[in-house]
Enzyme design. Sequence first.
Site, PDB file in Angstrom:
ATOM      1  N   TYR A 164      -1.961 -10.554  -3.382  1.00  0.00           N
ATOM      2  CA  TYR A 164      -1.564  -9.064  -3.276  1.00  0.00           C
ATOM      3  C   TYR A 164      -0.643  -8.921  -4.378  1.00  0.00           C
ATOM      4  O   TYR A 164      -0.449  -7.839  -4.826  1.00  0.00           O
ATOM      5  CB  TYR A 164      -1.105  -8.848  -1.914  1.00  0.00           C
ATOM      6  N   GLY A 170      -7.095  10.789  -2.032  1.00  0.00           N
ATOM      7  CA  GLY A 170      -7.713   9.514  -1.996  1.00  0.00           C
ATOM      8  C   GLY A 170      -9.016   9.064  -1.636  1.00  0.00           C
ATOM      9  O   GLY A 170      -9.074   8.202  -0.887  1.00  0.00           O
ATOM     10  N   LEU A 192     -13.725   0.097  -0.602  1.00  0.00           N
ATOM     11  CA  LEU A 192     -13.998  -0.196  -2.044  1.00  0.00           C
ATOM     12  C   LEU A 192     -12.810  -0.949  -2.740  1.00  0.00           C
ATOM     13  O   LEU A 192     -12.891  -1.853  -3.371  1.00  0.00           O
ATOM     14  CB  LEU A 192     -14.528   0.990  -2.766  1.00  0.00           C
ATOM     15  N   LYS A 202       4.324  -1.613  -2.652  1.00  0.00           N
ATOM     16  CA  LYS A 202       4.137  -1.081  -1.584  1.00  0.00           C
ATOM     17  C   LYS A 202       5.615  -1.100  -0.902  1.00  0.00           C
ATOM     18  O   LYS A 202       5.873  -0.198  -0.146  1.00  0.00           O
ATOM     19  CB  LYS A 202       3.337  -1.924  -0.911  1.00  0.00           C
ATOM     20  N   VAL A 247      -3.694   6.363  -1.759  1.00  0.00           N
ATOM     21  CA  VAL A 247      -3.975   5.758  -3.055  1.00  0.00           C
ATOM     22  C   VAL A 247      -3.277   4.558  -3.525  1.00  0.00           C
ATOM     23  O   VAL A 247      -2.156   4.428  -3.216  1.00  0.00           O
ATOM     24  CB  VAL A 247      -3.438   6.973  -4.256  1.00  0.00           C
TER      25      VAL A 247
HETATM   26  P1  NAD Z   1     -10.289   3.179  -1.468  1.00  0.00           P
HETATM   27  O1  NAD Z   1     -10.828   2.409  -2.512  1.00  0.00           O
HETATM   28  O2  NAD Z   1     -11.428   3.959  -0.816  1.00  0.00           O
HETATM   29  O3  NAD Z   1      -9.291   4.140  -1.874  1.00  0.00           O
HETATM   30  C1  NAD Z   1      -8.375   4.082  -2.726  1.00  0.00           C
HETATM   31  C2  NAD Z   1      -7.961   5.543  -3.439  1.00  0.00           C
HETATM   32  O4  NAD Z   1      -7.038   5.527  -4.586  1.00  0.00           O
HETATM   33  C3  NAD Z   1      -9.581   5.572  -4.005  1.00  0.00           C
HETATM   34  O5  NAD Z   1      -9.995   7.192  -3.622  1.00  0.00           O
HETATM   35  C4  NAD Z   1      -9.108   5.822  -5.474  1.00  0.00           C
HETATM   36  O6  NAD Z   1      -9.937   6.909  -6.297  1.00  0.00           O
HETATM   37  C5  NAD Z   1      -7.727   6.216  -5.463  1.00  0.00           C
HETATM   38  N1  NAD Z   1      -7.004   6.112  -6.693  1.00  0.00           N
HETATM   39  C6  NAD Z   1      -6.839   5.226  -7.448  1.00  0.00           C
HETATM   40  N2  NAD Z   1      -6.167   5.490  -8.679  1.00  0.00           N
HETATM   41  C7  NAD Z   1      -5.880   6.915  -8.592  1.00  0.00           C
HETATM   42  C8  NAD Z   1      -5.336   7.943  -9.314  1.00  0.00           C
HETATM   43  N3  NAD Z   1      -4.848   7.504 -10.604  1.00  0.00           N
HETATM   44  N4  NAD Z   1      -5.307   8.910  -8.990  1.00  0.00           N
HETATM   45  C9  NAD Z   1      -5.708   9.527  -7.950  1.00  0.00           C
HETATM   46  N5  NAD Z   1      -6.356   8.537  -6.868  1.00  0.00           N
HETATM   47  C10 NAD Z   1      -6.576   7.300  -7.310  1.00  0.00           C
HETATM   48  O7  NAD Z   1      -9.512   2.157  -0.339  1.00  0.00           O
HETATM   49  P2  NAD Z   1      -8.578   2.146   1.082  1.00  0.00           P
HETATM   50  O8  NAD Z   1      -8.815   0.877   1.392  1.00  0.00           O
HETATM   51  O9  NAD Z   1      -9.270   3.447   1.643  1.00  0.00           O
HETATM   52  O10 NAD Z   1      -7.229   2.687   0.437  1.00  0.00           O
HETATM   53  C11 NAD Z   1      -6.374   3.664   0.654  1.00  0.00           C
HETATM   54  C12 NAD Z   1      -4.863   3.265   0.904  1.00  0.00           C
HETATM   55  O11 NAD Z   1      -5.014   2.376   1.920  1.00  0.00           O
HETATM   56  C13 NAD Z   1      -4.194   2.619  -0.446  1.00  0.00           C
HETATM   57  O12 NAD Z   1      -2.967   2.968  -0.475  1.00  0.00           O
HETATM   58  C14 NAD Z   1      -4.322   1.209   0.120  1.00  0.00           C
HETATM   59  O13 NAD Z   1      -3.180   0.197  -0.368  1.00  0.00           O
HETATM   60  C15 NAD Z   1      -4.095   1.314   1.666  1.00  0.00           C
HETATM   61  N6  NAD Z   1      -4.287   0.256   2.294  1.00  0.00           N
HETATM   62  C16 NAD Z   1      -5.647  -0.533   2.558  1.00  0.00           C
HETATM   63  C17 NAD Z   1      -5.956  -1.581   3.329  1.00  0.00           C
HETATM   64  C18 NAD Z   1      -7.111  -2.115   3.404  1.00  0.00           C
HETATM   65  O14 NAD Z   1      -7.452  -3.302   3.663  1.00  0.00           O
HETATM   66  N7  NAD Z   1      -8.321  -1.467   2.955  1.00  0.00           N
HETATM   67  C19 NAD Z   1      -4.880  -1.988   4.180  1.00  0.00           C
HETATM   68  C20 NAD Z   1      -3.674  -1.395   4.139  1.00  0.00           C
HETATM   69  C21 NAD Z   1      -3.361  -0.255   3.198  1.00  0.00           C
HETATM   70  O1  0WE Z   2      -3.992  -2.090  -1.185  1.00  0.00           O
HETATM   71  C1  0WE Z   2      -4.739  -2.635  -1.021  1.00  0.00           C
HETATM   72  C2  0WE Z   2      -5.507  -2.911  -2.389  1.00  0.00           C
HETATM   73  C3  0WE Z   2      -5.283  -1.985  -3.488  1.00  0.00           C
HETATM   74  C4  0WE Z   2      -5.920  -2.183  -4.765  1.00  0.00           C
HETATM   75  C5  0WE Z   2      -7.449  -2.715  -4.892  1.00  0.00           C
HETATM   76  C6  0WE Z   2      -7.894  -2.926  -6.080  1.00  0.00           C
HETATM   77  C7  0WE Z   2      -8.944  -3.600  -6.207  1.00  0.00           C
HETATM   78  C8  0WE Z   2      -9.894  -3.212  -7.541  1.00  0.00           C
HETATM   79  C9  0WE Z   2      -5.255  -1.945  -5.829  1.00  0.00           C
HETATM   80  N1  0WE Z   2      -5.886  -2.124  -7.028  1.00  0.00           N
HETATM   81  C10 0WE Z   2      -7.017  -2.460  -7.399  1.00  0.00           C
HETATM   82  N2  0WE Z   2      -7.772  -2.562  -8.431  1.00  0.00           N
HETATM   83  C11 0WE Z   2      -8.894  -2.954  -8.625  1.00  0.00           C
HETATM   84  O2  0WE Z   2      -9.397  -3.170  -9.666  1.00  0.00           O
HETATM   85  N3  0WE Z   2      -5.052  -3.270  -0.156  1.00  0.00           N
HETATM   86  C12 0WE Z   2      -4.188  -3.329   1.155  1.00  0.00           C
HETATM   87  C13 0WE Z   2      -6.268  -4.176   0.312  1.00  0.00           C
HETATM   88  C14 0WE Z   2      -6.045  -5.392   0.058  1.00  0.00           C
HETATM   89  O3  0WE Z   2      -6.093  -6.053  -1.272  1.00  0.00           O
HETATM   90  C15 0WE Z   2      -5.742  -7.259  -1.191  1.00  0.00           C
HETATM   91  C16 0WE Z   2      -5.282  -7.597  -0.001  1.00  0.00           C
HETATM   92  C17 0WE Z   2      -5.624  -6.553   0.784  1.00  0.00           C
HETATM   93  C18 0WE Z   2      -5.441  -6.525   2.181  1.00  0.00           C
HETATM   94  C19 0WE Z   2      -5.490  -8.087  -2.258  1.00  0.00           C
HETATM   95  C20 0WE Z   2      -5.301  -9.494  -2.188  1.00  0.00           C
HETATM   96  C21 0WE Z   2      -4.849  -9.862  -0.811  1.00  0.00           C
HETATM   97  C22 0WE Z   2      -4.937  -9.190   0.257  1.00  0.00           C
END
Ligand code: NAD
Ligand code: 0WE
Length: 264
Positions: A157, A13, A196, A164, A92
Amino acid sequence: MALLTGKRALIVGLLSDRSIAYGIAEAMHREGADVALTYVGERFKERVTELGATVGTKLVFDMDVSKDESIEATFAALGKAWDSLDVVVHSVAFAPREALTGGFTAATSRESFRIAHDISSYSLTAVARAAQPLMQGRAGAILTLTYLGAVKSIPSYNVMGLAKASLEATVRFLAADLGPIGIRVNAISAGPIKTLAAAGIPGFRKMMHHVAAANPIRRNVTQDDVGNAAAFLCSDLAAGITGEVLYVDGGYHNVGMSFPEAAD
Ligand code: NAD
Ligand code: 0WE
């Protein structure tokens, strides 16, 4: 001594240097692990290869978790480089953008539900199954990333919250199934971090300000905070912990009421 000396970790990821997966890769590398990385899409190969160099690895694989052949090919290639594997990090998530905009009822189509659950939840089981042969007979650990939206309603969300919730249930079932063969399975529920995946979510900045003002530590958590907790959970220091969701959210989920003006 470093926490992960002699361990091999596959981190799934990676997209950018802001990815939570990158924070985890840095922490695990610092703690002595050998790391391998996966990304998705040929156009990210160069970027992820460069990031790999900063965490001491040349092992980067293009793996789309929505395709069984892609998962199989990656583990076949990994198995040629490594004869064993100790740690798998699943970082992911994906739902179609329109499903994360507006009200839940209107935004949640059958197709966006399917995609969100397939990529964000089912993939953990698929990856765990593919990793099992290489992880056999070791003190293994699988870790995934989740969010508060699994257990509380969060505006926009939407279907990701359902996915999740399913992911967190998957952690408990995998933990029960794989514990007897020495594999622990846990999740980190991270607070909001600007990655991202978060960029372009309307109101995300506001959400981060709200959380930093209301949570006990009065700041947002960082990729380093999550990386350090991940290194611990995947180390032998956490040998007694499995099926767990560890909140790395500055205590936000435990607050019932807060007076934001107390923030600096
Ligand atoms: P990120 O965009 O850097 O990472 C998301 C990853 O998912 C990317 O590397 C993308 O390539 C990968 N992905 C999407 N579709 C895929 C597929 N078909 N096959 C393989 N990989 C795929 O964003 P992030 O915030 O680092 O997200 C990583 C994890 O953390 C996610 O599970 C997200 O839900 C979780 N998370 C994020 C936050 C936040 O606020 N950023 C908070 C809590 C949990
Ligand atoms: O899990 C996530 C985000 C995951 C995510 C983000 C995107 C953006 C681009 C999944 N799918 C997509 N599809 C896209 O096209 N988070 C925990 C980060 C996040 O996302 C939110 C949050 C938080 C926190 C969306 C709404 C409200 C809160």
